[in-house]
Design a protein around this motif. Structure first.
Motif, PDB file in Angstrom:
ATOM      1  N   MET A  11      -3.704 -10.823  13.452  1.00 56.69           N
ATOM      2  CA  MET A  11      -3.721 -11.722  12.658  1.00 56.69           C
ATOM      3  C   MET A  11      -4.414 -10.013  11.154  1.00 56.69           C
ATOM      4  SD  MET A  11      -1.945 -12.493  10.105  1.00 56.69           S
ATOM      5  CE  MET A  11      -1.106 -13.897  11.048  1.00 56.69           C
ATOM      6  N   ALA A  12      -5.937 -10.127  12.176  1.00 56.91           N
ATOM      7  CA  ALA A  12      -7.195  -9.310  10.556  1.00 56.91           C
ATOM      8  C   ALA A  12      -6.601  -7.727  10.940  1.00 56.91           C
ATOM      9  CB  ALA A  12      -8.485  -9.553  11.195  1.00 56.91           C
ATOM     10  N   MET A  13      -6.014  -7.145  12.113  1.00 59.64           N
ATOM     11  CA  MET A  13      -5.256  -5.901  11.715  1.00 59.64           C
ATOM     12  C   MET A  13      -3.767  -5.841  11.007  1.00 59.64           C
ATOM     13  SD  MET A  13      -6.238  -4.102  16.016  1.00 59.64           S
ATOM     14  CE  MET A  13      -4.788  -3.565  15.635  1.00 59.64           C
ATOM     15  N   ALA A  14      -3.230  -6.738  10.689  1.00 58.89           N
ATOM     16  CA  ALA A  14      -1.914  -6.787   9.777  1.00 58.89           C
ATOM     17  C   ALA A  14      -2.197  -7.010   8.906  1.00 58.89           C
ATOM     18  CB  ALA A  14      -1.050  -7.673  10.537  1.00 58.89           C
ATOM     19  N   VAL A  15      -3.060  -7.496   8.379  1.00 55.37           N
ATOM     20  CA  VAL A  15      -3.917  -8.372   6.595  1.00 55.37           C
ATOM     21  C   VAL A  15      -4.381  -6.501   6.740  1.00 55.37           C
ATOM     22  CG1 VAL A  15      -6.005  -8.583   4.965  1.00 55.37           C
ATOM     23  CG2 VAL A  15      -3.794 -10.098   7.196  1.00 55.37           C
ATOM     24  N   LEU A  16      -5.048  -5.941   7.411  1.00 58.95           N
ATOM     25  CA  LEU A  16      -5.697  -4.592   6.866  1.00 58.95           C
ATOM     26  C   LEU A  16      -4.476  -3.691   7.125  1.00 58.95           C
ATOM     27  CD1 LEU A  16      -8.325  -3.246   6.352  1.00 58.95           C
ATOM     28  CD2 LEU A  16      -8.186  -2.024   9.529  1.00 58.95           C
ATOM     29  N   VAL A  17      -3.537  -3.326   8.165  1.00 58.82           N
ATOM     30  CA  VAL A  17      -2.362  -2.512   7.747  1.00 58.82           C
ATOM     31  C   VAL A  17      -1.800  -2.746   6.117  1.00 58.82           C
ATOM     32  CG1 VAL A  17      -0.476  -1.524   8.815  1.00 58.82           C
ATOM     33  CG2 VAL A  17      -2.398  -1.602   9.924  1.00 58.82           C
ATOM     34  N   ILE A  18      -1.328  -3.569   6.241  1.00 51.16           N
ATOM     35  CA  ILE A  18      -0.383  -4.484   5.269  1.00 51.16           C
ATOM     36  C   ILE A  18      -1.462  -4.120   3.883  1.00 51.16           C
ATOM     37  CG2 ILE A  18      -0.116  -5.894   3.264  1.00 51.16           C
ATOM     38  CD1 ILE A  18       1.321  -7.310   6.181  1.00 51.16           C
ATOM     39  N   LEU A  19      -2.690  -4.298   3.250  1.00 56.53           N
ATOM     40  CA  LEU A  19      -3.858  -3.761   2.538  1.00 56.53           C
ATOM     41  C   LEU A  19      -3.777  -2.100   2.191  1.00 56.53           C
ATOM     42  CD1 LEU A  19      -5.340  -4.349  -0.359  1.00 56.53           C
ATOM     43  CD2 LEU A  19      -7.065  -4.331   1.971  1.00 56.53           C
ATOM     44  N   MET A  20      -3.506  -1.434   3.234  1.00 55.81           N
ATOM     45  CA  MET A  20      -3.710   0.063   3.213  1.00 55.81           C
ATOM     46  C   MET A  20      -2.497   1.263   2.903  1.00 55.81           C
ATOM     47  SD  MET A  20      -5.816   1.404   6.933  1.00 55.81           S
ATOM     48  CE  MET A  20      -5.458   2.843   6.548  1.00 55.81           C
ATOM     49  N   ALA A  21      -1.474   0.383   3.235  1.00 56.56           N
ATOM     50  CA  ALA A  21      -0.113   0.433   3.197  1.00 56.56           C
ATOM     51  C   ALA A  21       0.243  -0.023   1.692  1.00 56.56           C
ATOM     52  CB  ALA A  21       0.862  -0.455   3.508  1.00 56.56           C
ATOM     53  N   THR A  22       0.097  -0.819   1.209  1.00 65.62           N
ATOM     54  CA  THR A  22      -0.342  -1.172  -0.388  1.00 65.62           C
ATOM     55  C   THR A  22      -0.779  -0.117  -1.169  1.00 65.62           C
ATOM     56  OG1 THR A  22      -0.103  -3.714   0.107  1.00 65.62           O
ATOM     57  CG2 THR A  22      -0.842  -2.630  -2.745  1.00 65.62           C
ATOM     58  N   ILE A  23      -2.395   0.170  -0.788  1.00 66.72           N
ATOM     59  CA  ILE A  23      -2.930   0.855  -1.158  1.00 66.72           C
ATOM     60  C   ILE A  23      -2.865   2.583  -1.738  1.00 66.72           C
ATOM     61  CG2 ILE A  23      -5.490   2.011  -1.292  1.00 66.72           C
ATOM     62  CD1 ILE A  23      -6.261  -0.294  -0.521  1.00 66.72           C
ATOM     63  N   LEU A  24      -2.057   3.263  -0.551  1.00 63.27           N
ATOM     64  CA  LEU A  24      -1.824   4.717   0.010  1.00 63.27           C
ATOM     65  C   LEU A  24      -0.423   4.980  -0.378  1.00 63.27           C
ATOM     66  CD1 LEU A  24      -3.064   5.165   3.545  1.00 63.27           C
ATOM     67  CD2 LEU A  24      -3.655   5.680   1.487  1.00 63.27           C
ATOM     68  N   GLY A  25       0.579   3.810  -0.238  1.00 57.95           N
ATOM     69  CA  GLY A  25       2.146   3.996  -0.739  1.00 57.95           C
ATOM     70  C   GLY A  25       2.874   5.044  -0.492  1.00 57.95           C
ATOM     71  N   SER A  26       2.877   5.326  -1.246  1.00 57.92           N
ATOM     72  CA  SER A  26       4.146   6.673  -0.215  1.00 57.92           C
ATOM     73  C   SER A  26       3.698   7.531   0.370  1.00 57.92           C
ATOM     74  CB  SER A  26       5.077   7.849  -1.272  1.00 57.92           C
ATOM     75  OG  SER A  26       3.942   8.222  -2.490  1.00 57.92           O
ATOM     76  N   LEU A  27       2.308   7.885   0.738  1.00 53.05           N
ATOM     77  CA  LEU A  27       1.419   8.746   1.819  1.00 53.05           C
ATOM     78  C   LEU A  27       0.457   8.259   2.882  1.00 53.05           C
ATOM     79  CD1 LEU A  27      -1.189   9.885  -1.357  1.00 53.05           C
ATOM     80  CD2 LEU A  27       0.938  11.103  -0.175  1.00 53.05           C
ATOM     81  N   GLY A  28       1.333   6.875   2.694  1.00 49.07           N
ATOM     82  CA  GLY A  28       0.775   5.765   3.790  1.00 49.07           C
ATOM     83  C   GLY A  28       1.697   6.518   5.264  1.00 49.07           C
ATOM     84  N   ALA A  29       2.517   6.953   5.033  1.00 52.42           N
ATOM     85  CA  ALA A  29       3.552   7.566   6.049  1.00 52.42           C
ATOM     86  C   ALA A  29       2.842   8.979   6.679  1.00 52.42           C
ATOM     87  CB  ALA A  29       5.391   7.516   5.401  1.00 52.42           C
ATOM     88  N   TRP A  30       2.397  10.162   5.386  1.00 52.62           N
ATOM     89  CA  TRP A  30       1.684  10.913   6.136  1.00 52.62           C
ATOM     90  C   TRP A  30       0.596  10.799   7.220  1.00 52.62           C
ATOM     91  CZ3 TRP A  30      -2.931  13.493   5.531  1.00 52.62           C
ATOM     92  CH2 TRP A  30      -2.965  14.662   5.714  1.00 52.62           C
ATOM     93  N   TYR A  31      -0.481  10.360   6.609  1.00 56.30           N
ATOM     94  CA  TYR A  31      -1.716   9.321   6.988  1.00 56.30           C
ATOM     95  C   TYR A  31      -1.058   8.483   8.127  1.00 56.30           C
ATOM     96  CZ  TYR A  31      -4.409  10.302   3.198  1.00 56.30           C
ATOM     97  OH  TYR A  31      -4.791  11.061   1.702  1.00 56.30           O
ATOM     98  N   PHE A  32      -0.331   8.539   8.807  1.00 56.27           N
ATOM     99  CA  PHE A  32      -0.051   7.161   9.936  1.00 56.27           C
ATOM    100  C   PHE A  32       0.361   8.729  10.733  1.00 56.27           C
ATOM    101  CE2 PHE A  32       3.141   6.110  13.092  1.00 56.27           C
ATOM    102  CZ  PHE A  32       2.320   4.598  13.417  1.00 56.27           C
ATOM    103  N   ALA A  33       1.283   9.696  10.621  1.00 55.42           N
ATOM    104  CA  ALA A  33       1.675  10.631  10.927  1.00 55.42           C
ATOM    105  C   ALA A  33       0.024  11.964  11.638  1.00 55.42           C
ATOM    106  CB  ALA A  33       2.565  11.558  10.534  1.00 55.42           C
ATOM    107  N   TRP A  34      -0.412  11.498  11.078  1.00 54.31           N
ATOM    108  CA  TRP A  34      -1.731  12.162  10.769  1.00 54.31           C
ATOM    109  C   TRP A  34      -2.562  11.413  11.790  1.00 54.31           C
ATOM    110  CZ3 TRP A  34      -6.787  11.768   9.705  1.00 54.31           C
ATOM    111  CH2 TRP A  34      -7.920  13.276  10.055  1.00 54.31           C
TER     112      TRP A  34
END
Length: 70
Positions: A11-34
């Motif tokens: 649950m903590a990991m999910a909250v962290l991922v959601i928070l990071m996705a909100t902050i990164l926006g459209s760059l999230g997919a690029w960072y994930f792939a990296w």
């Protein structure tokens, strides 16, 4: 108790991922792939090194030294 602690961890990991996705926006997919690509390259290199060591070990056990790599 172990299951509950795992639930809290995920649950903590999910909250962290959601928070990071909100902050990164459209760059999230690029960072994930990296991150995934970097992890895959490291794992493939480690597997290649392990296989090379295994081949050298089998050659030494068979008594066939053959050409050695520098």
């Amino acid at each position: 108790m172990k299951t509950f602690l795992q639930f809290l961890l995920f649950m903590a990991m999910a909250v962290l991922v959601i928070l990071m996705a909100t902050i990164l926006g459209s760059l999230g997919a690029w960072y994930f792939a990296w991150l995934v690509g970097t992890a895959m390259i490291v794992l493939i290199a480690a597997a290649g090194g392990a296989l090379l060591d295994l081949q050298d070990e089998h050659a030494a056990q068979a008594g066939d030294e053959g050409p050695r790599r520098a």
